[in-house]
Design an enzyme around this catalytic site. Structure first.
Site, PDB file in Angstrom:
ATOM      1  CG  ASP A   1      -2.207   0.782   0.967  1.00 47.88           C
ATOM      2  OD1 ASP A   1      -2.206   1.651   0.072  1.00 47.88           O
ATOM      3  OD2 ASP A   1      -3.207   0.536   1.663  1.00 47.88           O
ATOM      4  CD1 TRP A   2       0.745   5.537  -3.697  1.00 47.60           C
ATOM      5  CD2 TRP A   2       0.274   3.358  -3.719  1.00 47.60           C
ATOM      6  NE1 TRP A   2       0.775   5.111  -5.009  1.00 47.60           N
ATOM      7  CE2 TRP A   2       0.492   3.782  -5.051  1.00 47.60           C
ATOM      8  CE3 TRP A   2      -0.021   2.015  -3.500  1.00 47.60           C
ATOM      9  CZ2 TRP A   2       0.411   2.916  -6.137  1.00 47.60           C
ATOM     10  CZ3 TRP A   2      -0.106   1.151  -4.578  1.00 47.60           C
ATOM     11  CH2 TRP A   2       0.116   1.601  -5.876  1.00 47.60           C
TER      12      TRP A   2
END
Length: 734
Positions: free
Chosen positions: A236-237
């Site tokens: 995930d970012w």
């Protein structure tokens, strides 16, 4: 993957420098990785999200490029797709999303989200599918297949146990092994084994102390070793926190929200660690290997074979309308209040701001630039035409938060929660907006709106209230504090029902909301999640009988938050750590087992016609490795309208000493029947339908003995019960 491709992958890796390898395994833009131009290896281009391809950003800034070519088709949310209980429509939605992503030049779409709806308060429930792992798997797999049929990788998310937004960047989740394997992993397993998802996104949260994107247990032991997964694992970012742990984990690609790309943990810091001999270069090679394999699977290294895609086509708009129609759930229809007859209808009132709100541009990373969005108000007006006067009143006040381009929630999301960001926006608003209203003025405004709505309700033939939540509440980065409807809506609904007892209540929401105070009084109620660009059209068709509703709830609607299994004892957890104390008793498993009556049960949804189950036949065949229980039954449309019904089959292990729920969904099928038509439908249950996870042996067990086969139209609407006996036990792993 054939040997020729694997050989080509090894040849490419052998020709690459360490710099080139490192460049491939971390972001070289906010939504792309690095490529190797001299070897013909392109960058990997990605985009959010589950409801459409996100607007185009500058490569190194969260600034929209500002052109008009990134408007797209707005799809129903994942919770809406799950409400159809229709695998074919899930595939159809996937085809649209995949073709639009490809049409926008993307290689990977960050969808679908399939985390279990553990708590009604989770801000991202609208992006997810269900409280039930079987329904999640059965709907996610065809959705993924549809996406990937267009030469685009789905990226199923968030792996794993990412079930709250509170403290999402750091919260440490823990639960029993049984709950993990029975509830929280099966959807991902189906995504891998049935949907063949080419990529998976790790989660923000910690899992038993390790960050999920660096977890040995989740990524290596389960995903790579037990499930034999050879796809790409993406962070995930901003979910990576350490160079060594990330590099030596099974993570393949690090992405983040910041633009210092060379400083990512798997960028220059990893290069230095490899050159210093602290980390073997072979771990980098393996990540590159997985990324190259994905590129071959998508024909990125064989461009003449790759599909071009398209977006904003008439076919896509028609397809999402098909999904939206079956996503509308008729909760209640006392005295056949619905559908409303158009004949002689002169004047109606539509009340509530969700009747006119646009939802496509909010929610966090799910936001998109929709080519258009038909609101409920527009849908009603365009269906009725000019012979019926449609009057509108807001009824309640939604404070305007304002738009401030210098405060971007996403680039601040790693340092601050949504609440802190919104506090900054509110402070800016107070400074910049001369007409900012104080609390007293806001109350006066709300009361005036209330009085206007009540007065209007007394003067018309029909009243339709459209309320619920919006993306101030269904939003990434923050959980709700309560299940209550915001903006004083309960007070308004009660007033409308007093003024006009025939008022139809429509709730638009991605999560359960409190409705107990008015559910008994209302004669007709409809629930819809965020239903895409044609959501208003679909709702209007149901209200006025152009379409026969067939949606079913993918999540239980409790009467109150304290009834929810994750909240029932008041110790949900906090932003630092949470233990899933309810274990396997999520959703209806808890309500049914512990006899807690919900407001509306899992699987509930009415029709304008009626259905009956007839004779049931059970046939069993047992072999050494598996069992097949064949269930055939007659279903008849006993009403006067054509319609669709979902046959739901639950298995009960409650007679066993295994601590199992009272019943668990093990099969379903949506059946379309003309008025008076009947049909025989057949199901096949395998050993998995009778199993539970034995923690002491770390295996699934389907033990010999008697089981109840429960057949009905909702978890609380069981029409038939049959028994089957397994003469032997079955034990198996993944």
């Amino acid at each position: 993957m054939d040997e020729r491709i694997e050989s080509k992958i090894e040849e490419l890796i052998s020709e690459m420098t360490l710099d080139e390898k490192i460049g491939m395994i971390h972001g070289d833009g906010l939504f792309r990785s690095g490529g190797v131009p001299r070897l013909g290896i392109p960058c990997l281009k990605m985009s959010d999200g589950p409801m459409g391809v996100r607007a185009e950003f500058e490569n190194n800034s969260w600034k929209n490029i500002g052109t008009t070519d990134d408007f797209v088709t707005y799809l129903p949310s994942n919770s809406a797709i799950a409400s159809t209980w229709n695998r074919k429509l899930a595939y159809q939605a996937g085809e649209v999303l995949g073709e639009e992503a490809r049409g926008r030049g993307k290689d990977m779409i960050l969808a679908p989200g399939i985390n279990v709806m553990r708590s009604p308060l989770c801000g991202r429930n609208f992006e997810y599918m269900s409280e039930d792992p079987y329904l999640i798997g059965e709907m996610a797999a065809p959705l993924i297949e549809g996406i990937q049929s267009k030469d685009v990788s789905a990226c199923v998310k968030h792996f794993a146990c990412n079930n709250q937004e509170a403290g999402r960047l750091k919260v440490d989740t823990d639960l029993s092994e049984r709950a993990l394997h029975e509830i929280y992993l099966p959807g991902f397993y189906a995504a891998v084994k049935k949907g063949h998802s080419l990529s998976i996104m790790g989660a923000y949260n910690r899992f038993r102390g390790e960050f999920a994107c660096e977890s040995t247990y989740l990524l290596k032991e389960i995903l790579r070793e037990k499930w034999k997964y050879d796809g790409v694992i993406v962070s995930d970012w901003g979910a990576v926190h350490h160079t060594k742990e990330a590099a030596e984990s099974e993570l393949d690609l690090e992405m983040s929200v910041t633009t210092n790309f060379d400083e990512y943990y798997m960028a220059d810091p990893l290069k230095k660690a490899v050159e210093a001999g602290e980390i073997e270069e072979t771990v980098v090679d393996e990540k590159v290997r997985n990324l190259l394999r994905l590129m071959f699977r998508l024909h990125m290294l064989d461009k003449e074979e790759r599909q071009a895609g398209s977006y904003n086509t008439f076919e896509h708009q028609k397809a999402v309308l098909d999904v939206a129609r079956e996503a509308v759930v008729l909760l209640k229809n006392e005295d056949e209040r619905l559908p409303i007859s158009k004949k002689g209808l002169k004047k109606i009132a539509v009340i509530g701001q969700n009747a006119e709100m646009v939802h496509s541009n909010g929610g966090g990373s799910a936001e998109i630039k929709a080519l258009y969005e038909i609101s409920p108000l527009m849908g009603i007006k365009k269906l009725l035409g000019g012979n019926t006067e449609v009057l509108y009143a807001k009824g309640y006040d939604i404070p305007n938060k304002g738009e401030f381009s210098d405060i971007n929630w996403q680039e601040s999301s790693l340092e601050e929660g949504m609440e802190a960001i919104e506090e900054k926006q509110e402070a800016a608003k107070k400074t910049d907006c001369k007409e900012y209203e104080d609390e007293k003025q806001a109350r006066i405004k709300s009361e005036m709106m209330y009085e206007e709505a009540i007065a209007l309700a007394k003067t018309v033939d029909e009243v339709i209230f459209v309320g619920g939540l919006n993306h101030d509440y269904d939003v990434e980065g923050r959980d709700r504090e309560t299940m209550d409807l915001p903006y004083g809506q309960e007070h308004l609904i009660q007033g409308l029902l007093e003024a006009n007892p025939n008022t139809v209540i429509v709730i638009v929401s991605g999560s359960p909301v409190t409705m107990e105070s008015f559910a008994d009084k209302a004669k007709a109620m409809i629930w819809s999640s965020y239903n895409g660009m044609q959501g208003g059209t679909a709702l209007a068709e149901v209200l006025f009988g152009e379409s026969n509703p067939s949606g079913k709830l993918p999540v239980t609607m409790p009467k109150r938050l304290s009834d929810s299994p994750a909240h029932h004892d008041g110790t949900f957890g906090d932003e630092e750590s949470v233990f899933y104390k309810e274990g396997i008793f999520t959703g209806y498993r808890y309500y049914d087992t512990y006899q807690v009556e919900p407001l509306f049960a899992f699987g509930h949804g009415l029709s304008y016609t009626t259905f009956e189950l007839g004779q049931v036949w059970i046939n069993k065949e047992e072999k050494a490795e598996d069992v097949t229980v064949e269930i055939s039954l007659v279903i008849r449309n006993s009403g006067k309208r054509d319609g669709k019904e979902v046959i739901q089959i639950y298995v009960s292990n409650c007679g066993k000493n295994c601590g199992c729920p009272k019943k668990e969904l093990r099969a379903f099928e949506k059946v379309e029947l003309k008025a008076g038509e009947e049909r025989i439908v057949t199901f096949h249950l395998k050993k998995e339908a009778f199993s539970y996870y034995k923690e002491e042996k770390q295996i699934f067990s389907s033990e010999k003995g008697e089981y109840d086969i429960l057949i009905g139209f909702a978890s609380d609407a069981i029409e038939k019960s049959e028994k089957v006996v397994l003469d032997r036990s079955y034990y198996y792993g993944y």
